[in-house]
Design an enzyme around this catalytic site. Sequence first.
Site, mmCIF file in Angstrom:
data_model
loop_
_atom_site.group_PDB
_atom_site.id
_atom_site.type_symbol
_atom_site.label_atom_id
_atom_site.label_comp_id
_atom_site.label_asym_id
_atom_site.label_seq_id
_atom_site.Cartn_x
_atom_site.Cartn_y
_atom_site.Cartn_z
ATOM 1 N N GLY A 287 49.195 -46.125 -32.698
ATOM 2 C CA GLY A 287 48.437 -47.571 -33.341
ATOM 3 C C GLY A 287 48.328 -47.228 -34.623
ATOM 4 O O GLY A 287 47.283 -47.289 -35.111
ATOM 5 N N VAL A 288 49.465 -47.030 -35.466
ATOM 6 C CA VAL A 288 49.183 -46.684 -37.126
ATOM 7 C C VAL A 288 50.449 -47.099 -37.599
ATOM 8 O O VAL A 288 51.610 -46.771 -37.130
ATOM 9 C CB VAL A 288 48.922 -45.334 -37.059
ATOM 10 C CG1 VAL A 288 49.869 -44.315 -36.868
ATOM 11 C CG2 VAL A 288 48.280 -45.153 -38.850
ATOM 12 N N CYS A 358 56.018 -47.386 -38.053
ATOM 13 C CA CYS A 358 54.913 -47.998 -37.253
ATOM 14 C C CYS A 358 55.078 -47.184 -35.913
ATOM 15 O O CYS A 358 56.074 -47.032 -35.297
ATOM 16 C CB CYS A 358 55.320 -49.309 -36.790
ATOM 17 S SG CYS A 358 53.873 -50.186 -35.720
ATOM 18 N N GLU A 359 53.942 -46.438 -35.668
ATOM 19 C CA GLU A 359 53.641 -45.742 -34.397
ATOM 20 C C GLU A 359 52.922 -46.724 -33.384
ATOM 21 O O GLU A 359 51.839 -47.016 -33.524
ATOM 22 C CB GLU A 359 52.796 -44.535 -34.310
ATOM 23 C CG GLU A 359 53.338 -43.513 -35.433
ATOM 24 C CD GLU A 359 54.414 -42.560 -34.598
ATOM 25 O OE1 GLU A 359 54.670 -42.930 -33.554
ATOM 26 O OE2 GLU A 359 55.318 -42.012 -35.348
ATOM 27 N N LEU A 360 53.895 -47.452 -32.531
ATOM 28 C CA LEU A 360 53.163 -48.510 -31.595
ATOM 29 C C LEU A 360 52.491 -47.751 -30.725
ATOM 30 O O LEU A 360 52.230 -46.778 -30.277
ATOM 31 C CB LEU A 360 54.263 -49.046 -31.073
ATOM 32 C CG LEU A 360 55.595 -49.762 -31.907
ATOM 33 C CD1 LEU A 360 56.857 -50.190 -30.938
ATOM 34 C CD2 LEU A 360 54.962 -51.109 -32.395
#
Length: 586
Positions: A287-288, A358-360
Amino acid sequence: MRNEDSPRARLAALSTGFRRDYLDHAALTAQLRAWADTFPEIVRLRSIGTTPEGRELWVITIGPEPDRVRPGVWIDANMHASELSGSSVALAIAEDVIALHLDDETVSGVGLPRHLRRIVKDVLFHVMPRVSPDGAEAVLTTGRYVRSVPRDSRLNRAHPRWIPEDIDGDGLALYMRKEDPAGDFVEVAEHPGLLVPRTIDDPPPYFKLFPEGRIEHFDGVTVPAPDFLSDTDVDLNRNFPFRWAAEPQQRGAGAFPTSEPEVRAMVEHATRTPSLYAWLNLHTFGGVFIRPPGDVPDDRMSSYDLAVYRQVGQWAEELTGYPMVSGHEEFLYEPGKPLYGALSEWAYEQRGALSYVCELWDLMARLGMPRPKKFVDYYTRFRREDWVALARWDADHNRGRIFRPWKRVRHPQLGDVEVGGIDRRVGLSNPSYEELPAICEKQSALMLRVASLVPRVVVSRVEVAPLREDVTELTVVVENHGYLPTYGMQHAKDLPHNEALWADVICDGGCVLEERGTSHRSVGHLEGWGRGIGDAGHSIFFPASQGSATSRTLCWVVRGRGTATVRIGSCRTGHVERRVGIGGGL
């Protein structure tokens, strides 16, 4: 037209369910082909290469006149085999862009005002939803861990190592545990079967934890430590040709830059596409958003680039809830040791794109974990209470997909073991199926907003004025109405492919330029109107605009009567044309 016959209804009917599921290669291919076959006027599908296992590396291009050069954006996903949700998000972005072209008034979830929708419709989208189809297929079908690609080209393979395999015959390769008084894992009382790192206060039994599989070159005694690259030697995100470093300086680097066919295909395709101004590289989990630079602190970065990233970061947090962090300051796994050969760094440094990772899947936030000072420390500071919270969340919100029961089996090398444990695919490495639709929608909303930043070169004014008999002055004003300058990111201004604008005048019908050598002339780069967040021009001390840096006025003297065609642009921006009459022509 009946509602079920509308373009939007036809688009919805083509969906293979990627917003609620993780597709295998056949289903992903079917989805892309369905779009390309149904909407050939705006969708083009091409293979940019083939994997060693024979799967196509698909890129879908969305926008009318796909051969017309104009500013574009790139989205790729699933470079790491287990990170399947990136493919779903990439497909969701593609679907929303197609919908935008079909009916820009009713695009759901993207939240773009009308004027931005018009801008985005002239941006060419290049989407590569799965960079490692071989790896994804291995993960989907077996559950085994694969970092990027399920192959090993190393010559030095005589050492003992773990080979993931299905031991109990259930078709999956998950984990094995073996009771051992020197084991460093222990079961927690709150969740039987859940293993956590052992502390000195824990009573037995203790366990050692291994990947489900066998040991190659086992001597009957020595058990090697498992390694995330034990039988797959390459991490595709360490194989790109910017600041590449060989083993052992960089694990997973590959034999040489672009040694892997997936990476080589991407690099060759992107190098032939200089018009890419933004680049989204989708991964999981955390999330990042992670932005360049990854090797130096922000005070050594272009102040303009940093201001633009601040703007994108603000949108990112507002729309997705994910913060944007510096790759150097918050995402180095080892202090002072940058990652080498990463895609986002190559896209930013060598292609001049507004690139970021994006780290989903904000799993740690869902578990209520306090954010550490450095975001990357989330991954190494997973406490016992966090494991317990994960098990509780899995049971309550993920239908128990992560934690599988242990089953006792006889291992051909280790004797009695238990097989089961963690299945990373849904809920850990990727969001639950139930969470996926909202993640797709939010990420698409952000990407469409980022796409609206690209430069937009326009001819804003053309004037034809008589100077004397049979002699005319032609004046053309060219402007950049886009947020970004025509060179994109500041640090990339001098890259060879980052061509400045040039103007050409073609006279016909009896008119000619009076001054020889002026038919092809330099315009230079045009600034954009965007300044990001924190730019000095927006300071409270002395707010001020950039003057006429966004425009150029060009003049030619033309003799005779006929027409003149003015063509202005570059290989990055594409070209705009205006045709005007001279001396009463046209």
